[in-house]
Design a protein around this motif. Structure first.
Motif, PDB file in Angstrom:
ATOM      1  N   ASN A  43      39.114  42.455  50.939  1.00  0.00           N
ATOM      2  CA  ASN A  43      39.819  43.594  50.335  1.00  0.00           C
ATOM      3  C   ASN A  43      39.502  43.755  48.855  1.00  0.00           C
ATOM      4  O   ASN A  43      40.310  44.304  48.093  1.00  0.00           O
ATOM      5  N   TRP A  44      38.318  43.319  48.449  1.00  0.00           N
ATOM      6  CA  TRP A  44      37.984  43.376  47.024  1.00  0.00           C
ATOM      7  C   TRP A  44      38.008  44.800  46.494  1.00  0.00           C
ATOM      8  O   TRP A  44      37.603  45.750  47.165  1.00  0.00           O
ATOM      9  N   SER A  45      38.485  44.924  45.272  1.00  0.00           N
ATOM     10  CA  SER A  45      38.379  46.171  44.517  1.00  0.00           C
ATOM     11  C   SER A  45      38.459  45.812  43.041  1.00  0.00           C
ATOM     12  O   SER A  45      38.953  44.736  42.662  1.00  0.00           O
ATOM     13  N   LEU A  46      37.975  46.702  42.192  1.00  0.00           N
ATOM     14  CA  LEU A  46      38.043  46.469  40.751  1.00  0.00           C
ATOM     15  C   LEU A  46      39.492  46.384  40.298  1.00  0.00           C
ATOM     16  O   LEU A  46      39.840  45.551  39.445  1.00  0.00           O
ATOM     17  N   PHE A  47      40.352  47.231  40.887  1.00  0.00           N
ATOM     18  CA  PHE A  47      41.773  47.178  40.546  1.00  0.00           C
ATOM     19  C   PHE A  47      42.365  45.813  40.889  1.00  0.00           C
ATOM     20  O   PHE A  47      43.159  45.260  40.115  1.00  0.00           O
ATOM     21  N   LEU A  48      42.007  45.266  42.053  1.00  0.00           N
ATOM     22  CA  LEU A  48      42.525  43.959  42.456  1.00  0.00           C
ATOM     23  C   LEU A  48      42.095  42.878  41.471  1.00  0.00           C
ATOM     24  O   LEU A  48      42.892  42.004  41.110  1.00  0.00           O
ATOM     25  N   ASP A  49      40.850  42.933  40.995  1.00  0.00           N
ATOM     26  CA  ASP A  49      40.386  41.950  40.016  1.00  0.00           C
ATOM     27  C   ASP A  49      41.209  42.005  38.738  1.00  0.00           C
ATOM     28  O   ASP A  49      41.649  40.969  38.210  1.00  0.00           O
ATOM     29  N   PHE A  50      41.443  43.215  38.218  1.00  0.00           N
ATOM     30  CA  PHE A  50      42.222  43.336  36.987  1.00  0.00           C
ATOM     31  C   PHE A  50      43.683  42.936  37.207  1.00  0.00           C
ATOM     32  O   PHE A  50      44.320  42.370  36.310  1.00  0.00           O
ATOM     33  N   PHE A  51      44.193  43.207  38.397  1.00  0.00           N
ATOM     34  CA  PHE A  51      45.555  42.782  38.719  1.00  0.00           C
ATOM     35  C   PHE A  51      45.651  41.257  38.720  1.00  0.00           C
ATOM     36  O   PHE A  51      46.614  40.687  38.194  1.00  0.00           O
ATOM     37  N   ILE A  52      44.636  40.588  39.294  1.00  0.00           N
ATOM     38  CA  ILE A  52      44.628  39.123  39.334  1.00  0.00           C
ATOM     39  C   ILE A  52      44.517  38.552  37.923  1.00  0.00           C
ATOM     40  O   ILE A  52      45.197  37.575  37.577  1.00  0.00           O
ATOM     41  N   ILE A  53      43.653  39.155  37.098  1.00  0.00           N
ATOM     42  CA  ILE A  53      43.513  38.693  35.706  1.00  0.00           C
ATOM     43  C   ILE A  53      44.848  38.828  34.973  1.00  0.00           C
ATOM     44  O   ILE A  53      45.273  37.922  34.237  1.00  0.00           O
ATOM     45  N   PHE A  54      45.526  39.960  35.188  1.00  0.00           N
ATOM     46  CA  PHE A  54      46.834  40.182  34.559  1.00  0.00           C
ATOM     47  C   PHE A  54      47.856  39.153  35.041  1.00  0.00           C
ATOM     48  O   PHE A  54      48.594  38.564  34.236  1.00  0.00           O
ATOM     49  N   ARG A  55      47.892  38.928  36.347  1.00  0.00           N
ATOM     50  CA  ARG A  55      48.846  37.958  36.906  1.00  0.00           C
ATOM     51  C   ARG A  55      48.541  36.540  36.456  1.00  0.00           C
ATOM     52  O   ARG A  55      49.456  35.715  36.319  1.00  0.00           O
ATOM     53  N   THR A  56      47.274  36.229  36.219  1.00  0.00           N
ATOM     54  CA  THR A  56      46.886  34.882  35.829  1.00  0.00           C
ATOM     55  C   THR A  56      47.575  34.452  34.541  1.00  0.00           C
ATOM     56  O   THR A  56      47.970  33.294  34.387  1.00  0.00           O
ATOM     57  N   VAL A  57      47.727  35.389  33.609  1.00  0.00           N
ATOM     58  CA  VAL A  57      48.373  35.072  32.324  1.00  0.00           C
ATOM     59  C   VAL A  57      49.772  34.521  32.562  1.00  0.00           C
ATOM     60  O   VAL A  57      50.167  33.491  31.985  1.00  0.00           O
ATOM     61  N   PHE A  58      50.545  35.153  33.426  1.00  0.00           N
ATOM     62  CA  PHE A  58      51.919  34.727  33.683  1.00  0.00           C
ATOM     63  C   PHE A  58      51.959  33.445  34.516  1.00  0.00           C
ATOM     64  O   PHE A  58      52.851  32.606  34.343  1.00  0.00           O
TER      65      PHE A  58
END
Length: 484
Positions: free
Chosen positions: A460-475
């Protein structure tokens, strides 16, 4: 010089639209043909009519509009995939398609114009003829240039075949001929070696399905073709389970319809219909987007974190003797070994290079500074250098050490299809990690969940999913849960 150039850029990639170089080559071809259409219009204006036409600026705008529209129509018509590009001049229907598209564009523009008389009909006719001739010459030149390279061994599209039966020889004859010199069958495989001939059309049968998997991992391979009776559904599914670990397209050559593959993509390979039973992840433009994301974000994070790198390096040297970085062999893309960088978090004499023993809470092997680095995941940030090297991605399944195990079982033993997570590059962070499956994997359930999320990310890869994961990683990092 030419041979060195070709070997460096691996020109065969230009015909795999799923690669970066393939997209660049197709983009260059589109740009070149757009320029040809534009130059044809300018040539007829300047040299044929000597600029002696009314509304010269209007004609220039029309040239630009038709150039862009024509290239867009060609793209929509799939005239920029490998087979269409290579065979455009060889096949009359492609030539007719080019002529029909060009004529259609001119006709529509004339009808939709607010003032048809504003354009010179003679100029439009001459421009159309010059454009078609120029495109035909350009396509023919490309085709024969590529064919010349292939004949000389510089351009080879390597494929392997699984399944030796009465149709295998016919298929090989169809794909290996003078009209397709860039196609080469480099391996024949079958599980029933005792009942198959030693050679087919002069090519030896070299092994079974497991040897095919090893062969594709160790050699450059463009596609895998499975030639099996379509009523052998159980065998096809068994083969698919093993081949799904490979990051290359796998195609089944069908003769009748199968209900389980009714929605799968059917393509023609040198006139023979093939059914794609497994698709390559991150196909088409997704690969290019992912490549750009990794390179740009990797460079950004390396520059941004440079002061942090320097500070941590000094603190490691003060905290305990030994090198700043810890390098460990791990499985990467296509199950290949890569050397992953980390900040050293253990005492040198107690480091576990193969990760045979998982790190636990209050592990005595971990230094005081190392405990903080591991909790905050700062020990992982040198892996941005792996991203710049092209070995890892910013987001992807986390790479595991060679001897990592859960409940005494190696991961590949504990989880069926474990290696499927290696169909993409490993990541600095991943979908499993931001969903709570981070840290110690002391039970089979934990590694099963990790792999489940990894496979879900790949599908289910998408560019949005990558940025969402990067954002979630911080927290997730700030929470410091399950990390020690």
């Amino acid at each position: 010089m030419l041979k060195k150039f070709l070997s460096y850029f691996n020109i065969i990639k230009y015909f795999n639209c799923n690669t970066v170089s393939g997209k660049v080559a197709i983009s260059c071809l589109m740009a070149m043909e757009g320029i040809i259409v534009w130059l044809s219009g300018m040539f007829t204006c300047v040299f044929v009519f000597h600029g002696d036409i009314d509304n010269y600026l209007t004609h220039q705008l029309l040239i630009m509009l038709v150039s862009l529209s024509l290239i867009g129509l060609f793209y929509i018509s799939n005239l920029y995939d490998f087979n269409s590009t290579a065979d455009a001049i060889e096949k009359d229907k492609k030539m007719v398609g080019i002529l029909r598209s060009t004529t259609l564009i001119f006709f529509v523009v004339m009808l939709c114009s607010f003032n048809v008389s504003a354009f010179s009909q003679q100029w439009l006719l001459v421009w159309g003829i010059v454009t078609v001739i120029a495109l035909c010459v350009e396509r023919a030149s490309i085709y024969y240039f590529l064919k010349l390279l292939a004949v000389n061994g510089h351009l080879i599209r390597q494929i392997v075949i699984f399944g030796v039966n009465g149709f295998t020889g016919e298929f090989m004859d169809a794909v290996q001929n003078d009209k397709s010199p860039w196609v080469k069958v480099t391996g024949l495989f079958d599980d029933r070696l005792g009942r198959t001939p030693a050679t087919v059309n002069g090519s030896p049968v070299v092994g079974n399905i497991d040897e095919l998997v090893r062969y594709v991992r160790d050699n450059r391979c463009y596609e895998v073709f499975v030639i099996l009776p379509l009523d052998a559904r159980a065998r096809i599914e068994e083969i698919s389970m093993k081949l799904k670990l490979l990051p290359v397209p796998v195609r089944l050559i069908p003769s009748v319809s199968m209900s389980s593959y009714v929605n799968n993509k059917v393509e023609y390979f040198n006139g023979i219909p093939t059914l794609e039973i497994l698709n390559k992840p991150l196909s088409d433009w997704e690969y290019l987007i992912k490549f750009a994301e990794d390179r740009l974000l990797g460079l950004f994070f390396c520059v941004l974190l440079l002061p942090v790198y320097l500070l941590i390096s000094i603190m490691i040297k003060i905290d305990s003797p030994g090198p700043v970085f810890f390098k460990q062999k791990r499985y990467g893309y296509n199950n290949r070994l890569i050397e992953v960088y980390k900040f050293r978090s253990m005492y040198v004499n107690q480091a576990d290079i193969d990760a045979k023993k998982l790190v636990t809470r209050d592990d005595p092997r971990v230094t005081r500074l190392g405990a903080f680095l591991r909790r905050s995941s700062l020990d992982e940030i040198p892996q941005f250098f792996n991203v710049l090297k092209g070995e890892m991605s910013i987001v992807g399944p986390r790479p595991h050490a060679l001897s990592a195990s859960a409940e005494g079982k190696l991961y590949e033993v504990a989880v069926a299809g474990y290696a499927e997570r290696h169909k993409v590059k490993p990541g600095v962070t991943g979908w499993a990690q931001v969903n709570g499956w981070r840290g110690e994997t002391d039970t089979e359930e934990k590694i099963l969940k990790r792999v489940e999320y990894d496979i879900d990310y790949i599908k289910n890869w998408s560019l949005f999913l990558d940025f969402f994961i990067i954002f979630r990683t911080v927290f997730v990092v700030l929470n410091q849960k399950n990390a020690y």
